[in-house]
Design an enzyme around this catalytic site. Structure first.
Site, PDB file in Angstrom:
ATOM      1  N   THR A   1       0.847  -1.198   0.000  1.00  0.00           N
ATOM      2  CA  THR A   1       0.000   0.000   0.000  1.00  0.00           C
ATOM      3  C   THR A   1       0.882   1.247   0.000  1.00  0.00           C
ATOM      4  O   THR A   1       0.651   2.190  -0.777  1.00  0.00           O
ATOM      5  CB  THR A   1      -0.932  -0.005   1.238  1.00  0.00           C
ATOM      6  OG1 THR A   1      -1.700  -1.203   1.208  1.00  0.00           O
ATOM      7  CG2 THR A   1      -1.847   1.195   1.258  1.00  0.00           C
TER       8      THR A   1
ATOM      9  N   GLN B   1      -0.301 -10.035  -5.696  1.00  0.00           N
ATOM     10  CA  GLN B   1      -0.794 -11.423  -5.620  1.00  0.00           C
ATOM     11  C   GLN B   1       0.073 -12.400  -6.410  1.00  0.00           C
ATOM     12  O   GLN B   1      -0.127 -13.610  -6.298  1.00  0.00           O
ATOM     13  CB  GLN B   1      -2.250 -11.506  -6.095  1.00  0.00           C
ATOM     14  CG  GLN B   1      -3.244 -10.837  -5.165  1.00  0.00           C
ATOM     15  CD  GLN B   1      -3.402 -11.561  -3.817  1.00  0.00           C
ATOM     16  OE1 GLN B   1      -3.075 -12.734  -3.670  1.00  0.00           O
ATOM     17  NE2 GLN B   1      -3.889 -10.841  -2.816  1.00  0.00           N
TER      18      GLN B   1
ATOM     19  N   SER C   1       4.141  -7.215  -1.199  1.00  0.00           N
ATOM     20  CA  SER C   1       4.025  -7.287   0.261  1.00  0.00           C
ATOM     21  C   SER C   1       4.455  -8.690   0.674  1.00  0.00           C
ATOM     22  O   SER C   1       3.890  -9.678   0.189  1.00  0.00           O
ATOM     23  CB  SER C   1       2.567  -7.090   0.699  1.00  0.00           C
ATOM     24  OG  SER C   1       2.359  -5.796   1.207  1.00  0.00           O
TER      25      SER C   1
ATOM     26  N   HIS D   1       3.978 -10.516   3.254  1.00  0.00           N
ATOM     27  CA  HIS D   1       3.055 -11.436   3.938  1.00  0.00           C
ATOM     28  C   HIS D   1       2.165 -12.218   2.969  1.00  0.00           C
ATOM     29  O   HIS D   1       1.493 -13.167   3.364  1.00  0.00           O
ATOM     30  CB  HIS D   1       2.195 -10.685   4.965  1.00  0.00           C
ATOM     31  CG  HIS D   1       1.174  -9.757   4.386  1.00  0.00           C
ATOM     32  ND1 HIS D   1      -0.136 -10.125   4.246  1.00  0.00           N
ATOM     33  CD2 HIS D   1       1.263  -8.492   3.921  1.00  0.00           C
ATOM     34  CE1 HIS D   1      -0.815  -9.106   3.726  1.00  0.00           C
ATOM     35  NE2 HIS D   1       0.017  -8.098   3.515  1.00  0.00           N
TER      36      HIS D   1
ATOM     37  N   THR E   1      14.406   4.276   9.798  1.00  0.00           N
ATOM     38  CA  THR E   1      15.324   3.152  10.037  1.00  0.00           C
ATOM     39  C   THR E   1      14.771   1.874   9.422  1.00  0.00           C
ATOM     40  O   THR E   1      13.617   1.509   9.663  1.00  0.00           O
ATOM     41  CB  THR E   1      15.518   2.963  11.562  1.00  0.00           C
ATOM     42  OG1 THR E   1      16.023   4.198  12.088  1.00  0.00           O
ATOM     43  CG2 THR E   1      16.485   1.842  11.872  1.00  0.00           C
TER      44      THR E   1
ATOM     45  N   CYS F   1     -23.511  -8.442   0.898  1.00  0.00           N
ATOM     46  CA  CYS F   1     -24.388  -8.767   2.018  1.00  0.00           C
ATOM     47  C   CYS F   1     -23.850  -9.840   2.939  1.00  0.00           C
ATOM     48  O   CYS F   1     -24.608 -10.647   3.463  1.00  0.00           O
ATOM     49  CB  CYS F   1     -25.763  -9.215   1.501  1.00  0.00           C
ATOM     50  SG  CYS F   1     -26.422  -8.103   0.286  1.00  0.00           S
TER      51      CYS F   1
HETATM   52  N1  PLP Z   1      -2.777  -5.006  -3.876  1.00  0.00           N
HETATM   53  C1  PLP Z   1      -3.351  -6.217  -3.845  1.00  0.00           C
HETATM   54  C2  PLP Z   1      -3.703  -6.888  -5.120  1.00  0.00           C
HETATM   55  C3  PLP Z   1      -3.601  -6.841  -2.628  1.00  0.00           C
HETATM   56  O1  PLP Z   1      -4.183  -8.047  -2.609  1.00  0.00           O
HETATM   57  C4  PLP Z   1      -3.241  -6.186  -1.447  1.00  0.00           C
HETATM   58  C5  PLP Z   1      -3.559  -6.788  -0.133  1.00  0.00           C
HETATM   59  O2  PLP Z   1      -4.610  -7.374   0.050  1.00  0.00           O
HETATM   60  C6  PLP Z   1      -2.617  -4.933  -1.532  1.00  0.00           C
HETATM   61  C7  PLP Z   1      -2.404  -4.377  -2.767  1.00  0.00           C
HETATM   62  C8  PLP Z   1      -2.178  -4.200  -0.316  1.00  0.00           C
HETATM   63  O3  PLP Z   1      -1.223  -4.942   0.383  1.00  0.00           O
HETATM   64  P1  PLP Z   1      -0.826  -4.517   1.879  1.00  0.00           P
HETATM   65  O4  PLP Z   1      -2.099  -4.450   2.665  1.00  0.00           O
HETATM   66  O5  PLP Z   1       0.079  -5.597   2.332  1.00  0.00           O
HETATM   67  O6  PLP Z   1      -0.178  -3.208   1.791  1.00  0.00           O
END
Ligand code: PLP
Length: 373
Positions: A72, A179, A199, A201, A237, A325
């Site tokens: 992000t 992804q 990212s 994670h 840092t 929903c």
């Molecule tokens: N872009 C995509 C396609 C994602 O799936 C995600 C996370 O779900 C993000 C961006 C953002 O990643 P993060 O929340 O690790 O910054």
């Protein structure tokens, strides 16, 4: 209760080897990478070794990678800087992007007066890029931002095609590769992209760390100031242990890539077969989607849609909301809303996403739970 995790597009469990490596770095490499004494120099070596290792796997130069807190932040940096520093006047994107992109674009429209153009969706959940060439023909300084793999549906973008059109018109191309990094070979120098993001994670690394790929021909300025770290492009840092963990995860993913791709694709096929047997009339949202994401609409009533995630959670099963929903939200998924028929949007949709740590038994447990709802 035996818990089952099938929400790997949201985040992935860390590999034990990554945790071990990070613990070791935290215990022994606690120097500040900016310090000039031996502790600092040693931390700096870990940092730069991680950068080189990631660059090798991603097919780019180490100096083209900026470590960030996550994707992000990397997307915020790239899009904001493109408008502020590179004279970009128009951003072309789609309404199916992640909010990291959509909200940043909306902010730039509001605060910087940049023009936003949204490409339509195809019926299979991909972005319709047929009008891109004509749009770019006016020569307006433009950045195109489209994701490689949609995080809700797994719909794929043809990076080569989009990037080639962009290059033909000197438009910049930012590809959200969150992804697919760690799950797909992405040799960045062989691809017509100027920016990419990741990212850790999402590929069995730690949370709170990611990177921006900024091609060397592009010169941007920082979003976060206050230090000279990351060539002055991202002050603060560096989280050496996180970065080391991210590199370790990517290295292991690269070694296991082919095996994992096949294994996970088989799991997805098995899941889809079993779902079809149990729920005649079930539909997939998206076609020819990425191998670890399955987004389905179940032939169930609206009432069941409202409680399905809750009911699965009560049985220890983690999957994600696929559409409207559900789990207290009355808003349809902004992705599915672009291409799924209104009638189907009311039904329960699930995003089931797999990793190397899943087994067929996990899928059987999901099926048993769904049948009981
Ligand atoms: N872009 C995509 C396609 C994602 O799936 C995600 C996370 O779900 C993000 C961006 C953002 O990643 P993060 O929340 O690790 O910054």
């Amino acid at each position: 209760m035996n818990r089952v995790y099938l929400d790997n597009a949201a985040t992935t469990p860390m590999r034990p080897e990554v945790i071990d490596h990070m613990v070791q770095v935290m215990q022994t490499e606690y120097g500040n990478a900016s310090s000039t004494h031996s502790f600092g120099r040693s931390a700096k070596t870990i940092l730069e070794t991680a950068r080189k290792s990631i660059a090798k796997i991603m097919g780019c130069e180490a100096r083209e990678l900026i470590f960030t807190s996550n994707a992000t932040e990397a997307t915020n940096l790239i899009l904001t800087s493109a408008v502020r520093d590179l004279g970009i006047q128009r951003i072309i994107t789609s309404r199916m992007e992640h909010h990291a992109t959509l909200y940043t674009v909306a902010k730039l429209v509001q605060e910087q007066g940049v023009e936003a153009v949204y490409l339509p969706a195809n019926a299979d959940g991909t972005v319709d890029v047929s009008g891109l060439d004509a749009l770019l023909a006016d020569g307006k300084p433009t950045l195109v931002t489209l994701m490689h793999v949609n995080n809700e549906t797994g719909a794929l973008l043809d990076i080569e095609k989009v990037g080639t059109i962009c290059r033909a018109h000197q438009a910049l191309f930012h590809c959200d590769t969150v992804q697919s990094v760690g799950k797909w070979a992405l040799p960045l120098h062989d691809l017509p992209v100027d920016f990419a993001v990741a990212s850790a994670h999402k590929f069995h690394g730690p949370k709170g760390v990611g990177f921006a790929y900024i091609a060397k021909h592009v010169v941007i300025k920082p979003l976060i100031v206050g230090g000279e770290q990351e060539k002055g492009l991202r002050a603060g840092t560096e989280a050496v242990h996180q970065i080391a963990g991210m590199a370790k995860a990517l290295e292991l993913d690269a070694i296991d890539l082919e095996h994992d791709q096949n294994y996970i694709a088989c799991l997805k096929d098995y899941c889809w077969e079993q779902l079809q047997l149990a729920f005649p009339g079930i539909k997939t949202n998206g076609e020819h989607t990425f191998y670890n994401i399955l987004n389905v609409t179940l032939p169930m009533s609206e009432e069941k849609a409202a409680m399905i995630l809750f009911n699965l959670d009560m049985k220890g099963i983690a999957v994600s909301r696929g559409s409207a929903c559900q789990s207290g939200s009355s808003k349809p998924s902004h992705v599915l809303a672009q291409f799924v028929a209104e009638e189907d949007l009311k039904r329960p949709a699930l995003r089931i996403s797999f990793s190397r740590f899943n087994t067929k038994a996990d899928i059987d447990a999901l099926l048993d739970a769904l049948k009981g709802i």
